[in-house]
Design a protein around this motif. Structure first.
Motif, mmCIF file in Angstrom:
data_model
loop_
_atom_site.group_PDB
_atom_site.id
_atom_site.type_symbol
_atom_site.label_atom_id
_atom_site.label_comp_id
_atom_site.label_asym_id
_atom_site.label_seq_id
_atom_site.Cartn_x
_atom_site.Cartn_y
_atom_site.Cartn_z
ATOM 1 N N PRO A 172 34.448 6.043 -25.047
ATOM 2 C CA PRO A 172 34.383 6.891 -23.957
ATOM 3 C C PRO A 172 35.703 7.436 -23.596
ATOM 4 O O PRO A 172 36.744 6.974 -23.721
ATOM 5 N N ASP A 173 35.616 8.611 -23.104
ATOM 6 C CA ASP A 173 36.765 9.549 -22.814
ATOM 7 C C ASP A 173 37.500 8.812 -21.493
ATOM 8 O O ASP A 173 38.527 9.100 -21.521
ATOM 9 N N LEU A 174 36.742 8.368 -20.469
ATOM 10 C CA LEU A 174 37.512 7.813 -19.373
ATOM 11 C C LEU A 174 36.680 6.678 -18.945
ATOM 12 O O LEU A 174 35.599 6.561 -18.993
ATOM 13 N N VAL A 175 37.429 5.697 -18.521
ATOM 14 C CA VAL A 175 36.661 4.261 -17.915
ATOM 15 C C VAL A 175 37.676 4.149 -16.589
ATOM 16 O O VAL A 175 38.958 3.931 -16.947
ATOM 17 N N ALA A 176 37.209 4.091 -15.602
ATOM 18 C CA ALA A 176 38.024 3.597 -14.324
ATOM 19 C C ALA A 176 37.709 2.274 -13.944
ATOM 20 O O ALA A 176 36.450 1.908 -13.809
ATOM 21 N N PHE A 177 38.798 1.495 -13.510
ATOM 22 C CA PHE A 177 38.474 0.117 -13.517
ATOM 23 C C PHE A 177 39.205 -0.180 -11.723
ATOM 24 O O PHE A 177 40.119 0.386 -11.107
ATOM 25 N N ILE A 178 38.224 -1.259 -11.203
ATOM 26 C CA ILE A 178 38.576 -1.590 -9.949
ATOM 27 C C ILE A 178 38.823 -3.092 -10.207
ATOM 28 O O ILE A 178 37.916 -3.603 -10.553
ATOM 29 N N ASN A 179 39.914 -3.814 -9.985
ATOM 30 C CA ASN A 179 40.342 -5.191 -10.179
ATOM 31 C C ASN A 179 39.784 -5.713 -11.516
ATOM 32 O O ASN A 179 39.288 -6.765 -11.756
ATOM 33 N N GLY A 180 39.999 -4.700 -12.501
ATOM 34 C CA GLY A 180 39.628 -5.168 -14.037
ATOM 35 C C GLY A 180 38.039 -5.072 -14.574
ATOM 36 O O GLY A 180 37.864 -5.421 -15.393
ATOM 37 N N LEU A 181 37.584 -4.603 -13.539
ATOM 38 C CA LEU A 181 36.038 -4.251 -13.742
ATOM 39 C C LEU A 181 35.763 -2.927 -14.158
ATOM 40 O O LEU A 181 36.127 -2.027 -13.432
ATOM 41 N N PRO A 182 35.027 -2.460 -15.138
ATOM 42 C CA PRO A 182 35.031 -1.146 -15.565
ATOM 43 C C PRO A 182 33.661 -0.473 -14.419
ATOM 44 O O PRO A 182 32.623 -0.938 -14.622
ATOM 45 N N ALA A 189 42.889 3.911 -14.309
ATOM 46 C CA ALA A 189 42.145 4.928 -15.024
ATOM 47 C C ALA A 189 42.660 4.871 -16.540
ATOM 48 O O ALA A 189 43.796 5.036 -16.683
ATOM 49 N N VAL A 190 41.892 4.573 -17.612
ATOM 50 C CA VAL A 190 41.928 4.489 -18.657
ATOM 51 C C VAL A 190 41.327 5.721 -19.565
ATOM 52 O O VAL A 190 40.182 5.976 -19.558
ATOM 53 N N ARG A 191 41.945 6.524 -20.539
ATOM 54 C CA ARG A 191 41.364 7.466 -21.530
ATOM 55 C C ARG A 191 41.207 6.784 -22.689
ATOM 56 O O ARG A 191 42.063 6.026 -23.186
ATOM 57 N N GLN A 192 40.092 7.122 -23.379
ATOM 58 C CA GLN A 192 39.973 6.631 -24.792
ATOM 59 C C GLN A 192 39.836 5.378 -24.762
ATOM 60 O O GLN A 192 40.570 4.655 -25.506
ATOM 61 N N PHE A 193 38.857 4.750 -24.320
ATOM 62 C CA PHE A 193 38.784 3.267 -24.163
ATOM 63 C C PHE A 193 37.607 2.792 -25.196
ATOM 64 O O PHE A 193 36.577 2.960 -25.120
ATOM 65 N N THR A 194 38.078 2.164 -26.454
ATOM 66 C CA THR A 194 37.180 1.863 -27.427
ATOM 67 C C THR A 194 36.469 0.615 -27.251
ATOM 68 O O THR A 194 37.233 -0.175 -26.717
ATOM 69 N N VAL A 195 34.982 0.352 -27.500
ATOM 70 C CA VAL A 195 34.261 -0.477 -27.279
ATOM 71 C C VAL A 195 33.515 -0.827 -28.459
ATOM 72 O O VAL A 195 33.035 0.188 -29.091
ATOM 73 N N SER A 196 33.477 -2.050 -28.858
ATOM 74 C CA SER A 196 32.726 -2.300 -30.295
ATOM 75 C C SER A 196 31.633 -3.214 -29.759
ATOM 76 O O SER A 196 32.034 -4.520 -29.256
ATOM 77 N N GLU A 197 30.520 -2.575 -29.792
ATOM 78 C CA GLU A 197 29.451 -3.797 -29.560
ATOM 79 C C GLU A 197 28.175 -3.606 -30.795
ATOM 80 O O GLU A 197 28.329 -4.033 -31.985
ATOM 81 N N VAL A 198 27.138 -2.830 -30.434
ATOM 82 C CA VAL A 198 26.221 -2.539 -31.250
ATOM 83 C C VAL A 198 26.841 -1.851 -32.414
ATOM 84 O O VAL A 198 26.593 -1.745 -33.746
ATOM 85 N N ARG A 199 27.416 -0.609 -31.859
ATOM 86 C CA ARG A 199 28.479 0.336 -32.590
ATOM 87 C C ARG A 199 29.709 0.285 -32.105
ATOM 88 O O ARG A 199 30.020 0.008 -31.048
ATOM 89 N N VAL A 200 30.656 1.178 -32.731
ATOM 90 C CA VAL A 200 31.958 1.293 -31.977
ATOM 91 C C VAL A 200 31.722 2.832 -31.439
ATOM 92 O O VAL A 200 31.391 3.712 -31.929
ATOM 93 N N ARG A 201 32.119 2.612 -29.878
ATOM 94 C CA ARG A 201 32.141 3.802 -29.220
ATOM 95 C C ARG A 201 33.649 4.070 -28.396
ATOM 96 O O ARG A 201 33.974 3.074 -28.247
ATOM 97 N N ASN A 236 46.543 4.689 -21.625
ATOM 98 C CA ASN A 236 45.749 5.018 -22.828
ATOM 99 C C ASN A 236 45.054 3.763 -23.514
ATOM 100 O O ASN A 236 45.629 2.912 -23.523
ATOM 101 N N GLY A 237 43.756 3.966 -23.615
ATOM 102 C CA GLY A 237 43.038 2.830 -24.296
ATOM 103 C C GLY A 237 43.642 1.825 -25.509
ATOM 104 O O GLY A 237 43.691 0.785 -25.372
ATOM 105 N N PRO A 238 44.139 2.796 -26.603
ATOM 106 C CA PRO A 238 44.762 2.166 -27.706
ATOM 107 C C PRO A 238 45.617 1.122 -27.277
ATOM 108 O O PRO A 238 45.951 -0.116 -27.744
ATOM 109 N N GLU A 239 46.553 1.439 -26.014
ATOM 110 C CA GLU A 239 47.709 0.533 -25.516
ATOM 111 C C GLU A 239 47.234 -0.959 -25.037
ATOM 112 O O GLU A 239 47.936 -1.578 -25.438
ATOM 113 N N LEU A 240 45.790 -0.707 -24.687
ATOM 114 C CA LEU A 240 45.185 -2.231 -23.927
ATOM 115 C C LEU A 240 44.636 -2.862 -24.978
ATOM 116 O O LEU A 240 44.362 -3.988 -24.627
#
Length: 320
Positions: free
Chosen positions: A141-151, A127-139, A26-30
């Motif tokens: 995404p429902d899912l982000v899949a990573f390979i070797n730590g890269l989205p 695979a991470v659900r609810q992965f919050t990213v803060s950049e121009v705005r806070v968004r 889960n995104g909040p855990e990470l």
């Protein structure tokens, strides 16, 4: 979207990734303030400990060059996000050529690998659900899949019970992500859209009409009687097939006027090319009849890109 509907689609997707051998979280855990933090801030989209561990494993003889290899991804050479994605795509698929001085003072070049394309299980899959990213705005995404730590993939789900929450709305949400959290798309390979009933896949530059279902899993025949999102994830996100897609079935095309577009093969192109490659290898072998076979196309099936994918993959095949 109600919490129940959102959870139903998300939980189904996460279970499919689990069945494929991905770790899930889960995104909040990470997050930096989560229970199992792997990010220094919400602006950080790389999972750096996983990335470094993977690069150490893949490049054990050049540990001192790993930081420079990671920096080569992040060192922008253009303000065009698609051009940057193309630059990074080449690094991820071909490796980063890093110069160093040997013991005699001579300049040497070594290629640092980011992925193991030969042994999928030698990579880190998450695979991470609810992965919050803060950049121009806070968004988020429902899912982000990573390979070797890269989205490498982003999924956006919509309410299967709401007529207003369509795949088109999910695609529009991706467009807002491109503007508001552009760093998430630096390494991105695939975008998945689903409303729980239907599901489509393409790249982050694709217009909505170019998204298409992935209808097959372990062969070219369409799978029936199974949820579309399950077929798509099992078909395109199987570890071996996803690495094959990333390495051999992505192309960037100049659409004129300086517009660069990223394309990925559709499922029928993927299977046709792989079958054609195997047929060509057999036909050109010592006992082959020198006849690779015929691929039939219908109008508008994407035969030009299919032939491009075939040419690229056959040239890379060590058996040829």
């Amino acid at each position: 979207m109600s919490a129940l509907d959102e959870n139903m689609v998300e939980q189904a997707a996460m279970s499919y990734f689990t069945n494929l051998g991905y770790e899930t979280a889960n995104g909040p855990e990470l997050a930096h303030d989560g229970t199992a933090p792997e990010r220094s801030s919400l602006g950080e989209v790389f999972l750096r400990d996983r990335l470094r561990s993977a690069l150490v494993r893949l490049n054990p003889d050049h540990l001192d060059l790993i930081d420079e290899a990671v920096a080569s991804i992040e060192r922008a050479e253009s303000q065009n996000p698609v051009a940057e994605n193309y630059r990074v795509h080449r690094l991820l698929t071909e490796g980063a050529n890093i110069e160093y001085r040997d013991e005699d003072g001579g300049i040497r070049t070594v290629t640092i690998r980011f992925f193991d394309f030969e042994d999928p299980d030698n990579n880190d899959w998450l695979a991470v659900r609810q992965f919050t990213v803060s950049e121009v705005r806070v968004r988020r995404p429902d899912l982000v899949a990573f390979i070797n730590g890269l989205p490498m993939a982003v999924g956006e789900w919509k309410n299967p019970t709401s007529e207003a929450a369509s795949l088109k709305v999910a695609w529009q949400k991706i467009q807002s992500y491109r503007n508001d959290i552009p760093s998430l798309f630096l390494t991105n390979a695939l975008i998945v859209l689903s409303d729980g009933t239907t599901a489509s896949v393409s790249t982050f530059t694709a217009n909505f009409e170019h998204y298409a279902p992935w209808k097959a899993i372990a062969g070219p025949e369409p799978v029936k009687g199974m949820p579309a999102l399950k077929v798509l994830i099992y078909g395109a996100f199987d570890k071996t097939r996803l690495l094959d897609l990333i390495k051999n079935f992505v192309v960037f095309s100049d659409e004129g006027g300086g517009k660069l577009v990223k394309r990925v093969a559709k499922y029928h192109q993927f299977w046709a090319v792989n079958k054609a490659v195997e047929s060509s290898v057999i036909a050109s072998g010592p006992d082959g009849d020198k006849r690779g076979g015929v691929v039939w196309h219908t109008q508008g099936s994407g035969k030009s890109f299919e032939m491009l994918f075939y040419a690229v993959k056959i040239m890379r095949d060590s058996r040829m």
